[in-house]
Structures are given as structure tokens and as C-alpha cells.
Design a protein around this motif. Structure first.
Motif, PDB file in Angstrom:
ATOM      1  N   GLY A 203       0.834  -1.207   0.000  1.00  0.00           N
ATOM      2  CA  GLY A 203       0.000   0.000   0.000  1.00  0.00           C
ATOM      3  C   GLY A 203       0.863   1.250   0.000  1.00  0.00           C
ATOM      4  O   GLY A 203       2.019   1.223  -0.432  1.00  0.00           O
ATOM      5  N   THR A 204       0.306   2.332   0.531  1.00  0.00           N
ATOM      6  CA  THR A 204       1.004   3.630   0.505  1.00  0.00           C
ATOM      7  C   THR A 204       1.297   4.069   1.929  1.00  0.00           C
ATOM      8  O   THR A 204       0.371   4.227   2.730  1.00  0.00           O
ATOM      9  N   PRO A 205       2.589   4.267   2.267  1.00  0.00           N
ATOM     10  CA  PRO A 205       2.896   4.678   3.648  1.00  0.00           C
ATOM     11  C   PRO A 205       2.393   6.095   3.939  1.00  0.00           C
ATOM     12  O   PRO A 205       2.330   6.930   3.037  1.00  0.00           O
ATOM     13  N   LYS A 206       1.987   6.333   5.191  1.00  0.00           N
ATOM     14  CA  LYS A 206       1.555   7.677   5.598  1.00  0.00           C
ATOM     15  C   LYS A 206       2.742   8.421   6.206  1.00  0.00           C
ATOM     16  O   LYS A 206       3.424   7.888   7.077  1.00  0.00           O
ATOM     17  N   PRO A 207       2.964   9.667   5.748  1.00  0.00           N
ATOM     18  CA  PRO A 207       4.107  10.416   6.301  1.00  0.00           C
ATOM     19  C   PRO A 207       3.837  10.919   7.725  1.00  0.00           C
ATOM     20  O   PRO A 207       2.706  11.260   8.057  1.00  0.00           O
ATOM     21  N   LEU A 208       4.875  10.943   8.538  1.00  0.00           N
ATOM     22  CA  LEU A 208       4.804  11.533   9.880  1.00  0.00           C
ATOM     23  C   LEU A 208       5.039  13.045   9.751  1.00  0.00           C
ATOM     24  O   LEU A 208       5.695  13.496   8.822  1.00  0.00           O
ATOM     25  N   THR A 209       4.509  13.803  10.716  1.00  0.00           N
ATOM     26  CA  THR A 209       4.783  15.240  10.766  1.00  0.00           C
ATOM     27  C   THR A 209       5.831  15.471  11.846  1.00  0.00           C
ATOM     28  O   THR A 209       5.574  15.240  13.032  1.00  0.00           O
ATOM     29  N   LEU A 210       7.029  15.868  11.431  1.00  0.00           N
ATOM     30  CA  LEU A 210       8.156  15.988  12.373  1.00  0.00           C
ATOM     31  C   LEU A 210       8.281  17.427  12.879  1.00  0.00           C
ATOM     32  O   LEU A 210       7.881  18.355  12.199  1.00  0.00           O
ATOM     33  N   PRO A 211       8.878  17.625  14.076  1.00  0.00           N
ATOM     34  CA  PRO A 211       9.375  16.589  14.989  1.00  0.00           C
ATOM     35  C   PRO A 211       8.248  15.953  15.797  1.00  0.00           C
ATOM     36  O   PRO A 211       7.241  16.586  16.049  1.00  0.00           O
ATOM     37  N   LEU A 212       8.457  14.693  16.184  1.00  0.00           N
ATOM     38  CA  LEU A 212       7.485  13.978  17.021  1.00  0.00           C
ATOM     39  C   LEU A 212       7.745  14.277  18.498  1.00  0.00           C
ATOM     40  O   LEU A 212       8.844  14.682  18.875  1.00  0.00           O
TER      41      LEU A 212
ATOM     42  N   GLY B 290      -3.178   3.663  18.593  1.00  0.00           N
ATOM     43  CA  GLY B 290      -3.712   4.972  18.995  1.00  0.00           C
ATOM     44  C   GLY B 290      -2.654   6.061  19.042  1.00  0.00           C
ATOM     45  O   GLY B 290      -2.988   7.238  19.157  1.00  0.00           O
ATOM     46  N   TYR B 291      -1.378   5.687  18.979  1.00  0.00           N
ATOM     47  CA  TYR B 291      -0.303   6.684  19.137  1.00  0.00           C
ATOM     48  C   TYR B 291       0.746   6.604  18.024  1.00  0.00           C
ATOM     49  O   TYR B 291       1.806   7.217  18.138  1.00  0.00           O
ATOM     50  N   ASN B 292       0.440   5.835  16.974  1.00  0.00           N
ATOM     51  CA  ASN B 292       1.463   5.590  15.951  1.00  0.00           C
ATOM     52  C   ASN B 292       1.941   6.846  15.235  1.00  0.00           C
ATOM     53  O   ASN B 292       3.082   6.904  14.778  1.00  0.00           O
ATOM     54  N   SER B 293       1.060   7.847  15.121  1.00  0.00           N
ATOM     55  CA  SER B 293       1.479   9.064  14.413  1.00  0.00           C
ATOM     56  C   SER B 293       2.127  10.065  15.366  1.00  0.00           C
ATOM     57  O   SER B 293       2.637  11.095  14.940  1.00  0.00           O
ATOM     58  N   LYS B 294       2.110   9.754  16.674  1.00  0.00           N
ATOM     59  CA  LYS B 294       2.627  10.713  17.663  1.00  0.00           C
ATOM     60  C   LYS B 294       4.067  10.424  18.089  1.00  0.00           C
ATOM     61  O   LYS B 294       4.741  11.287  18.652  1.00  0.00           O
TER      62      LYS B 294
ATOM     63  N   GLY C 165      13.059  -0.041  10.426  1.00  0.00           N
ATOM     64  CA  GLY C 165      11.754  -0.631  10.156  1.00  0.00           C
ATOM     65  C   GLY C 165      11.028   0.351   9.246  1.00  0.00           C
ATOM     66  O   GLY C 165      11.357   0.502   8.079  1.00  0.00           O
ATOM     67  N   ARG C 166      10.072   1.107   9.821  1.00  0.00           N
ATOM     68  CA  ARG C 166       9.405   2.143   9.007  1.00  0.00           C
ATOM     69  C   ARG C 166      10.253   3.414   8.938  1.00  0.00           C
ATOM     70  O   ARG C 166      10.005   4.287   8.124  1.00  0.00           O
ATOM     71  N   GLY C 167      11.231   3.522   9.833  1.00  0.00           N
ATOM     72  CA  GLY C 167      12.181   4.632   9.733  1.00  0.00           C
ATOM     73  C   GLY C 167      11.668   5.939  10.303  1.00  0.00           C
ATOM     74  O   GLY C 167      10.675   5.989  11.022  1.00  0.00           O
ATOM     75  N   TRP C 168      12.380   7.023   9.967  1.00  0.00           N
ATOM     76  CA  TRP C 168      12.105   8.346  10.542  1.00  0.00           C
ATOM     77  C   TRP C 168      10.824   8.980  10.001  1.00  0.00           C
ATOM     78  O   TRP C 168      10.249   9.843  10.647  1.00  0.00           O
ATOM     79  N   HIS C 169      10.389   8.589   8.801  1.00  0.00           N
ATOM     80  CA  HIS C 169       9.394   9.419   8.105  1.00  0.00           C
ATOM     81  C   HIS C 169       8.008   8.814   7.930  1.00  0.00           C
ATOM     82  O   HIS C 169       7.100   9.507   7.500  1.00  0.00           O
ATOM     83  N   TRP C 170       7.849   7.500   8.237  1.00  0.00           N
ATOM     84  CA  TRP C 170       6.542   6.880   7.974  1.00  0.00           C
ATOM     85  C   TRP C 170       5.858   6.419   9.260  1.00  0.00           C
ATOM     86  O   TRP C 170       6.494   5.900  10.166  1.00  0.00           O
ATOM     87  N   VAL C 171       4.550   6.600   9.292  1.00  0.00           N
ATOM     88  CA  VAL C 171       3.744   6.168  10.450  1.00  0.00           C
ATOM     89  C   VAL C 171       3.887   4.646  10.607  1.00  0.00           C
ATOM     90  O   VAL C 171       3.777   3.906   9.623  1.00  0.00           O
ATOM     91  N   GLY C 172       4.133   4.188  11.846  1.00  0.00           N
ATOM     92  CA  GLY C 172       4.320   2.771  12.111  1.00  0.00           C
ATOM     93  C   GLY C 172       3.047   2.094  12.596  1.00  0.00           C
ATOM     94  O   GLY C 172       1.948   2.668  12.539  1.00  0.00           O
ATOM     95  N   ALA C 173       3.197   0.854  13.087  1.00  0.00           N
ATOM     96  CA  ALA C 173       2.087   0.104  13.694  1.00  0.00           C
ATOM     97  C   ALA C 173       2.664  -0.565  14.930  1.00  0.00           C
ATOM     98  O   ALA C 173       2.948  -1.756  14.936  1.00  0.00           O
ATOM     99  N   HIS C 174       2.930   0.242  15.964  1.00  0.00           N
ATOM    100  CA  HIS C 174       3.628  -0.286  17.146  1.00  0.00           C
ATOM    101  C   HIS C 174       2.885  -0.006  18.444  1.00  0.00           C
ATOM    102  O   HIS C 174       2.942  -0.783  19.382  1.00  0.00           O
ATOM    103  N   THR C 175       2.158   1.124  18.518  1.00  0.00           N
ATOM    104  CA  THR C 175       1.541   1.537  19.771  1.00  0.00           C
ATOM    105  C   THR C 175       0.151   2.059  19.426  1.00  0.00           C
ATOM    106  O   THR C 175      -0.008   3.225  19.059  1.00  0.00           O
TER     107      THR C 175
END
Length: 448
Positions: free
Chosen positions: A297-306, A374-378, A362-372
Motif C-alpha cells: 500500500g502507501t505509507p503515511k508520512p509523519l509530521t516531524l518533529p514527534l 492509537g499513538y502511531n502518528s505521535k 523498520g518504518r524509519g524516521w518518516h513513515w507512520v508505524g504500527a507499534h503503539t
């Protein structure tokens, strides 16, 4: 040809060092004859390269061809002269063997030519000329010229033949930085205690399966280079090297309109950036090196800094991985589990911590993960390979995240200065990251 692996290099060196050969001189001198250290600064320190000898009888045709290819310097493609080391890092042979040559010559009391201003020959032939030149060339550019990096990937880690950079090239790709740091460390070691080169390389890189269980010294290069070089030394040596290049005919022109203050400023920036990227920040193994499948699929970008970091343990695999081979295998297994069983797009974690001295992307600095949930984008999810319910990760693996990754993420603008750090169990119903590891992270900066 033999694989472009440090094992192949050790076999070549061993054959060259054996008594029955038809070439005189040392292996590093042969490397220089083949083009391994042919820049103006290198010539000023080590003299003109020797003539290329006929193919040594102790090497097969394929070995000689490989060695020749690895040392033929091409300034436009420095990544061609590189080999894969057992710890998963990639090393340029040119600066490595140049540093070793200086160490051997120091041990033998060889009189280095006097250059003005005086420079440390060991740093000159490994890092300061290429580092000073990289930043010098970038100063009159449009700001788009890359000064350091990038990392790269091999076509096949079991039979490495082709190495491809992961971004725009600079004079110092990561492999050149690794070769330079190793050249400094091994050159300094040899100057104190000369040993056969094949033994030195085998011991340092752990070739020939000698590190199936333990980390080889090469995996400590960043720490050891920091200790040996100390603050201020690199900047001083880059500035001295630029002053030497100002008087050498081939490089005079590059420096004719660079004033003394600017030389100091360039050296400061070069040393600062190199130290930040290759000494203070940890090495992160890219996805292509551990054999990642593509993202689904298409990774979702994170908004930095977290603002947050969440610490996990993998639980399964339950045993810490201590070698590149084992950690890469664990990464592939976790990605398969997350994609095929859990139905996620990719391995869930942002980064995974091996006990081999390396972090794995893994997903690295820039992509939303699947680890926590409710908080993956934070926040970033950082997971230690192993089950840490009753035991702790190695002190080195703890320090890798606490003292290297997190401060580096703040300095590079990926993590807020006042970030919060939490264990996975604080965010959802789970024992993760295990009792022992949880009690450890309670003492870390940012824990809430």
C-alpha cells in the motif's frame, strides 16, 4: 569474480603475505601502485605510487582482477572500491589500506616528508583530504551539493557483487567514512604493534566465521574513533590539510580565493558534520540490507518533529541477535509475521535494536508505524530484539538508544527537545517491554 566481501580481501592479503611471492614491498604499497591512494594529499605524505608489478603468482587470475578493480580509484564513483564486512557494514579499501600503510611505516621508523603546515599523516591519507575537499567544493555551489553519504545496498549479501548508493553521491559515501575510520584505528594500532595484515583484518572484521557468536571490533568503530580522535583533533587536521592543498600544484586553484578565516570555517563545519553523522549518531542498517519485502500500500508520512518515543521488546524472537546475519534473519521473520499474520502493511516498528551494535530500519524516521495503537502518528516505536521480562539487554544495546539514537533524533529535528519516553505497557494492556527493560527505561531522560 570472488564476492566483494572482506573474506575475499583477507584471502588475497594472506596469499600476498605468504613467503613464496614475486612482489617486493607491502600489501598497502601494492594497493597504492594499483591506484588506492593517488590524490595530491596522499602523494605529498606517502610519495609517488610504486609501479604496478606483474600479477603475483600466489593469486588466481580472478583474485588479482578483483583486487585491481577494488583499488582503481575513480573520484566520480568512490563506491566502486568497497566490500561488505561480516558486521553488515560496507568498507572502502582505499582509505583502509592507506591508514594501514602509515601505521606500518611509523612502526618501521620511516621518515615521512616534511609538509607545511605539519599534518598528521594518518588522518591525511584516510579522511582529512577527502573531507576538506568535499566541503570546499560545496561552498561555492548552490547549496545542493551533497557533502556526506549516502549509504548503499548490495545486490546479494551472500554473494555481494554490485553496490548501489541510496541517494545522490558525495565524495564521502558511508562506505568511505567507514574505511577511513577503520584506516585510522588500524593504522594507530599497527604503529604500536605490527602484526601480519591478514591476522589484523581477520581479528578486526571477524572474517571466516570467527564471530558467529560475538560482535567483531569493527562494530565498535564509531565509539573507538571518538575515543582515539577526541574533540578538536579532526577540525585541526582538516584545516591543516586545506593549507597544504593550497600549495600543492594540482589543488592550488581550488583554494586561491579562500582566505584563512574561511579555511577555519570550512574545517569546523566539515569536522562538525562528519562527527554528527558518523560518530555521535548510531549506524542504522537500511531495509534493503536486511532483505525487507516492499511496503504494502502507501505509507503515511509523519509530521516531524514527534513528541514521543515508545519502547518495546519483540518477545518473539526471544533471544537477542548478536550478528548481522542473525539480526537480518529476525527482521525478515518479524516483517513476515506482521504482514502475513497480523495483516499490517509492513513491519510495525520504526526501528529495531540488535545486540550486534546496530539499529535496523523498520518504518524509519518518516513513515507512520504500527507499534503503539492509537499513538502511531505521535511517536517512534523502538523495539529491542529479545524477551526482557527477567533480563536486560547488553549495556551497549541500552546505550545505543539512550545515549545515541535519542539525542541524535533531537539534534536532527526528528524528535522534540522535550520529548516524552514511555514503555508500551503504559499505552495499552501488555507486559511489553518486559519488567527488566521497563525498570531500566524508568531511569532514562524523558521518561514519564
Amino acid at each position: 569474480l570472488p564476492p566483494r566481501h572482506m573474506d575475499s580481501v583477507v584471502q588475497i592479503v594472506e596469499a600476498l603475505e605468504s613467503t613464496d611471492h614475486n612482489f617486493t614491498g607491502t600489501v598497502p604499497e601494492l594497493a597504492r601502485a594499483l591506484g588506492g591512494c593517488s590524490t595530491p594529499g596522499c602523494r605529498a605524505v606517502l610519495g609517488e605510487p610504486p609501479d604496478v608489478p606483474p600479477a603475483p603468482r600466489t593469486l588466481s587470475r580472478e583474485q588479482w582482477l578483483l583486487f585491481t578493480q577494488l583499488l582503481h580509484q575513480d573520484a566520480t564513483a568512490p563506491e566502486r572500491g568497497v566490500v561488505l564486512a561480516p558486521d553488515g557494514s560496507t568498507v572502502a579499501l582505499g582509505p583502509l589500506l592507506a591508514g594501514i600503510e602509515v601505521g606500518l611505516k611509523r612502526a618501521a621508523g620511516w621518515p615521512f616528508p616534511t609538509v607545511e603546515p605539519p599534518i598528521d599523516a594518518l588522518y591525511a591519507v584516510t579522511i582529512t583530504e577527502v573531507l576538506g575537499t568535499s566541503f570546499l567544493l560545496a561552498r561555492d555551489g548552490d547549496g545542493n551539493r551533497t557533502t556526506l553519504g549516502p549509504d548503499g545496498c548490495w545486490d546479494d549479501v551472500d554473494d555481494p557483487q554490485n553496490y548501489t548508493l541510496l541517494g545522490p553521491p558525495s565524495p564521502i559515501p558511508d562506505a568511505v567514512a567507514n574505511g577511513a575510520m577503520d584506516g585510522v584505528l588500524l593504522g594507530a594500532h599497527l604503529a604500536q604493534a605490527p602484526v601480519p595484515l591478514a591476522d589484523l583484518l581477520r581479528g578486526y572484521y571477524g572474517t571466516g566465521n570467527s564471530t558467529e557468536k560475538e560482535r567483531p571490533p569493527s562494530s565498535y568503530r564509531r565509539r573507538d574513533f571518538r575515543v582515539l580522535t577526541g574533540p578538536g583533533k579532526l577540525e585541526e587536521e582538516v584545516a591543516a590539510m586545506l593549507r597544504v592543498l593550497r600549495v600543492l600544484p594540482p589543488t592550488q586553484e581550488l583554494l586561491e580565493d579562500v582566505g584563512p578565516e574561511e579555511v577555519v570555517a570550512i574545517a569546523r563545519q566539515a569536522a562538525q558534520d562528519f562527527t554528527e553523522v558518523y560518530v555521535e549518531c548510531p549506524a542504522i542498517v537500511p531495509r534493503c540490507m536486511w532483505g525487507a519485502r516492499p511496503y504494502r500500500g502507501t505509507p503515511k508520512p509523519l509530521t516531524l518533529p514527534l513528541g514521543s518515543v515508545y519502547i518495546h521488546h519483540t518477545f518473539v524472537p526471544s533471544t537477542p541477535c548478536r550478528t548481522f546475519t542473525a539480526c537480518a534473519r529476525d527482521m525478515r521473520a518479524m516483517q513476515r509475521f506482521h504482514q502475513d499474520t497480523r495483516g499490517w502493511d509492513d513491519i510495525g516498528y520504526s526501528f529495531v535494536v540488535g545486540s550486534d551494535g546496530y539499529l535496523y530500519q523498520g518504518r524509519g524516521w518518516h513513515w507512520v508505524g504500527a507499534h503503539t495503537k492509537g499513538y502511531n502518528s505521535k511517536g517512534y516505536g523502538v523495539s529491542y530484539v529479545g524477551d526482557f521480562s527477567a533480563t536486560l539487554p547488553d549495556p551497549d544495546a541500552i546505550a545505543l538508544v539512550r545515549d545515541r539514537l535519542l539525542p541524535c533524533a533531537v539534534r536532527t529535528g526528528r524528535l522534540h527537545r522535550n520529548y516524552t519516553l514511555r514503555g508500551h505497557r503504559q499505552m495499552s494492556l501488555t507486559d511489553c517491554p518486559g519488567n527488566s527493560l521497563f525498570h531500566e527505561i524508568e531511569t532514562w531522560h524523558g521518561f514519564e
